[in-house]
Motif scaffolding. Structure first.
Motif, PDB file in Angstrom:
ATOM      1  N   TYR A 115      39.874 -54.892 -13.091  1.00 61.13           N
ATOM      2  CA  TYR A 115      39.486 -53.990 -14.178  1.00 61.13           C
ATOM      3  C   TYR A 115      38.403 -54.629 -15.051  1.00 61.13           C
ATOM      4  O   TYR A 115      37.423 -53.976 -15.423  1.00 61.13           O
ATOM      5  CB  TYR A 115      40.718 -53.650 -15.019  1.00 61.13           C
ATOM      6  N   SER A 116      38.560 -55.909 -15.365  1.00 67.06           N
ATOM      7  CA  SER A 116      37.567 -56.613 -16.182  1.00 67.06           C
ATOM      8  C   SER A 116      36.212 -56.650 -15.495  1.00 67.06           C
ATOM      9  O   SER A 116      35.169 -56.439 -16.125  1.00 67.06           O
ATOM     10  CB  SER A 116      38.042 -58.044 -16.473  1.00 67.06           C
ATOM     11  N   ASN A 117      36.216 -56.914 -14.193  1.00 70.83           N
ATOM     12  CA  ASN A 117      34.958 -56.955 -13.440  1.00 70.83           C
ATOM     13  C   ASN A 117      34.285 -55.590 -13.422  1.00 70.83           C
ATOM     14  O   ASN A 117      33.058 -55.487 -13.528  1.00 70.83           O
ATOM     15  CB  ASN A 117      35.225 -57.418 -12.002  1.00 70.83           C
ATOM     16  N   GLU A 118      35.079 -54.557 -13.284  1.00 72.31           N
ATOM     17  CA  GLU A 118      34.525 -53.198 -13.262  1.00 72.31           C
ATOM     18  C   GLU A 118      33.855 -52.858 -14.592  1.00 72.31           C
ATOM     19  O   GLU A 118      32.751 -52.310 -14.631  1.00 72.31           O
ATOM     20  CB  GLU A 118      35.641 -52.190 -12.975  1.00 72.31           C
ATOM     21  N   ILE A 119      34.529 -53.185 -15.706  1.00 73.15           N
ATOM     22  CA  ILE A 119      33.964 -52.930 -17.025  1.00 73.15           C
ATOM     23  C   ILE A 119      32.686 -53.734 -17.234  1.00 73.15           C
ATOM     24  O   ILE A 119      31.676 -53.230 -17.744  1.00 73.15           O
ATOM     25  CB  ILE A 119      34.987 -53.276 -18.133  1.00 73.15           C
TER      26      ILE A 119
END
Length: 217
Positions: A115-119
């Motif tokens: 999720y962090s990478n996507e954001i």
């Protein structure tokens, strides 16, 4: 024109969770900032979104009101009021359980990392798209501030909640219920006093966000 556009957006977004949402029970007054939705119910598949071993037998929501202070978004909260919620649920049989086991700590960490990478990738793409558009970037920054204010000060009230659980599986059938007269969530200052919070102001940007939850009966 704007009313019909907002109606389509609401039907598209809320239609994932609500049944019976159409022009007959959706009253949009975009200039007044009032949106009224009456006599709808939850989708039977609502619990599938959360991977819960529960099925919905029946539900009803008398009214959902959305109040948007268009002229004062920078100083007044957006209010959501939900009235008369009834839900009857039942556990699923074990053979129908399809949820993912999120209790595994490694899997939790991996989900957070993904999720962090996507954001992060979305933020990078946005910066690249705006780096040569000064006016667009300025406008996007202004909109980001408005969104932050809205989310920080969003006020949610639910009146009259009745949840009934019926176990219809096996020989040990039972039912139990829970009622709640009033639930409210709103922003406060550090003294737990109701207040509009502006963290876009440089002197407030590092302040924590305080919310208070009020329950009655």
């Amino acid at each position: 024109m704007f009313e019909s556009l907002l109606e389509k957006i609401l039907q598209s977004k809320l239609g994932k969770y609500l049944d019976g949402l159409d022009e007959k029970n959706l009253n949009v007054g975009i200039w007044s900032g009032n949106v009224e939705i009456e006599n709808v119910s939850l989708k039977p598949t609502i619990f599938d979104f959360f991977h819960l071993p529960i099925k919905l037998l029946y539900s009803s929501i008398a009214r959902i009101s959305l109040k948007i202070p268009w002229k004062n978004l920078s100083s007044s909260p957006v209010e959501i009021v939900i009235e008369k919620v009834l839900a009857i649920v039942s556990p699923k049989e074990e053979k129908d359980w399809t949820f993912t086991d999120y209790n595994k700590i490694n899997q939790r960490f991996q989900l957070l990392a993904d999720y962090s990478n996507e954001i992060f990738e979305k933020l990078l793409a946005r910066e690249k798209a705006l780096e040569n558009k000064g006016s667009d970037k300025k406008e996007a920054g202004y909109m980001d501030k408005i969104v932050l204010k809205v989310l920080d000060n969003l006020q949610i009230t639910i009146k009259s909640i009745h949840i009934r659980v019926e176990n219809l599986i096996g020989n040990n059938k039972y039912s139990l219920g829970m009622t709640l007269n009033f639930l409210s969530i709103h922003a406060t200052n550090e003294k737990w006093e109701k207040k509009f919070i502006d963290r876009t102001d440089s002197k407030n940007e590092n302040l924590p966000s305080y919310k208070i939850l009020l329950l009655n009966n």
